[in-house]
Enzyme design. Structure first.
Site, mmCIF file in Angstrom:
data_model
loop_
_atom_site.group_PDB
_atom_site.id
_atom_site.type_symbol
_atom_site.label_atom_id
_atom_site.label_comp_id
_atom_site.label_asym_id
_atom_site.label_seq_id
_atom_site.Cartn_x
_atom_site.Cartn_y
_atom_site.Cartn_z
ATOM 1 N N ASP A 195 29.171 55.210 19.965
ATOM 2 C CA ASP A 195 29.467 55.587 18.442
ATOM 3 C C ASP A 195 30.701 56.448 18.195
ATOM 4 O OD1 ASP A 195 27.334 54.023 17.481
ATOM 5 O OD2 ASP A 195 26.634 55.181 16.119
ATOM 6 N N ARG A 244 26.692 45.081 16.827
ATOM 7 C CA ARG A 244 27.752 46.132 16.849
ATOM 8 C C ARG A 244 28.134 46.254 18.486
ATOM 9 N NH1 ARG A 244 25.314 51.307 13.458
ATOM 10 N NH2 ARG A 244 24.842 49.995 11.459
#
Length: 537
Positions: A195, A244
């Site tokens: 992330d 993602r």
């Protein structure tokens, strides 16, 4: 002259650091005499990413020792290479305090620091249920590590549930040959594997495996967190992920030569004005691998040479805009660095041979074959220093328009000077090239490849998208080269900066330019230039 262990430690850690290192059993520090190892992709921009190159080397077998090494540096930007072996977990990771660090007990914390390399060695390094967190930091390299089963709920907790995360003004990070895995999705307590949020830029994830998670990773934490950009993903394997890969909000990302396998719900999710450059990837047994999903805030993509193997696509809707089944570009994305992708058809094989921790740091040669990556040489004692294997004498004039003379051995290659090789990640062109050679070979960091002109003379240039300060060039010749006389020219102005014969190092008064040219004016045979390295000082 050899020094004692305590003297070596005190030079880096200070008195308090020596006591801590002895207490925690940190092996002795050694001066690092390796060649500079720099990142490619976007991490090679913005001055480059070299981590702890040029610094000392510490070995660590616990998280506490990693934090001790960070805290024992003279300053928060003192270069350091931390070689990690064994399993790092909550049981052996504690908070360590110091003027040059800001660590935590529940994660490997790289906060408000710079110039650090963490690399797995020996039998390997596994961060088990313990994540790596970067915050307000720059010039960080993480290589050859496994990070597994990091949770955001349940027990134990680590790093907000992310295997590796970056947030709050992070610059120039290279994660390479990593294996990032979970054992389920959000309902099982896991979050993202990779992330980036709150102002993160110039990151490359390469030759890594992301597997068995609900979320591969995001770039931007919300539709308003769109200031994260300049991210490269290449030669990675994404397997059994729900979504993602990544979720991209705003900014620019470049994905090439990745193998996407079993993406269960969605893949590259470009939204909120983001732009994704998607080149020569292999998508297999997956659903909705590219598009804008779960929002009406549109994103964009430029695609080329991808393979879609057994990919299914959902219907378009208000908050669902898949790029397929007829995948075409809807924007243009400029990439500031040169890259040579493998053909998409060989991506599964080359990624299987190179990606992940414990694979020997192998990389692609750009021709669908695996080769050994350039790695640092063995560390030396604290009194050792790198020396050039080729000698050179240079007399540079005080003006940019007059020339200098230089002589160097035509067959020996000098050791890399300290600092960032500015040619890595730059562009290249020239006047001619012999069959089977390429201009880009002089700046790919691979001494086995080379450029040769179509004859005894010719030009080859290094190019940058913005004015770059240069004051030194290292000419590395390939075997069989017969480099004669040459000039180093400011390609932006035409001014001759220096001249000489044979390979080696040549220096001149610093100039700021967008192009530097090696002009070969005379050779007895065919010159072969393996590397044209450029440095600011």
């Amino acid at each position: 002259m050899k020094r004692s262990v305590v003297l070596r430690l005190s030079a880096v850690l200070g008195v308090a650091g020596v006591a801590g290192a002895i207490a925690f059993g940190v092996p002795q520090l050694q001066a690092n005499a390796d060649a500079v190892l720099a990142a490619d992709g976007f991490a090679g921009q913005n001055g480059g990413t070299t981590g702890g190159s040029g610094g000392t080397t510490v070995k660590a077998t616990t998280g506490t020792q990693i934090h001790q090494a960070l805290c024992g540096r003279a300053a928060s930007d003192t270069p350091i290479i931390i070689e990690v072996e064994g399993t790092i977990n909550h049981g052996n990771t504690t908070k360590v305090s110091g003027d040059s660090c800001n660590t935590a007990a529940d994660r490997i914390e790289l906060k408000e620091i710079s110039n650090v390399t963490i690399i797995g060695v020996g039998a390997g390094a596994t961060f088990d249920q313990l994540g790596i967190h970067l915050r307000d930091s720059s010039n960080i390299i993480v290589r050859n590590v496994t990070v597994q089963n990091v949770k955001k709920s349940g027990s134990p907790l680590s790093n907000g549930g992310d295997a590796i995360s970056m947030e709050s003004t992070v610059r120039n990070v290279w994660v390479d040959h990593a294996t990032l895995i979970a054992s389920g999705g959000e309902s099982a307590g896991y979050d993202g594997l990779f992330d980036m949020k709150d102002d993160t830029e110039f990151v490359t994830l390469s030759y890594s495996i992301l597997r068995n998670s609900g979320r591969g990773g995001l770039i931007g934490s919300s539709e308003t967190d769109t200031g994260n950009t300049a991210i490269t993903f290449h030669h990675n394997r994404y397997e059994n992920l729900d979504s993602r890969v990544p979720l991209l909000r705003g900014g620019v990302a470049h994905m090439y030569n990745n193998h996407y396998l079993k993406l269960n719900e969605s893949g590259i999710n470009s939204r909120a004005g983001a732009k994704a450059r998607v080149d020569s990837n292999y998508f297999e047994d997956s659903k909705d691998v590219l598009g804008t999903f779960y929002t009406d805030a549109a994103g964009f993509w430029q695609v080329s040479n991808n393979i879609f193997d057994n990919v299914t696509w959902s219907a378009k809707g208000t908050e669902n805009n898949p790029a397929g089944p007829n995948v075409t570009s809807n924007t243009s994305v400029s990439i500031p660095y040169a890259f040579t992708p493998d053909g998409a058809s060989c991506v599964p094989a080359i990624v299987a041979a190179t990606a992940g921790a414990g694979t020997g740091l192998k990389v692609s040669d750009g021709k669908c074959s695996a080769t050994a990556a350039p790695v640092p040489s063995a560390t030396a004692t604290a009194t050792a220093s790198p020396s050039a294997s080729a000698s050179a004498t240079t007399t540079a004039s005080p003006t940019a328009t007059s020339s200098a003379t230089a002589s160097a051995s035509a067959t020996a290659s000098p050791a890399a000077p300290s600092g960032v090789n500015l040619s890595l990640g730059a562009g290249a062109d020239g006047s001619s090239k012999a069959s089977g050679t390429s201009y880009g070979n002089v700046k790919d960091g691979k001494p086995a490849t080379f450029w040769a002109p179509n004859g005894a003379t010719g030009d080859v240039s290094i190019k940058w998208p913005a004015a770059t300060k240069v004051s030194r060039v290292v000419i590395v010749e390939a075997s069989g080269s017969t480099l004669g006389a040459y000039q180093v020219i400011n390609g932006a102005t035409g001014a001759v900066l220096a001249s000489g014969t044979g390979g080696g190092t040549i220096s001149f008064p610093a100039v700021s330019t967008t192009k530097l040219t090696l002009k070969i004016t005379n050779s007895t045979g065919t010159p072969r230039i393996a590397e044209l390295q450029t440095f600011a000082s």
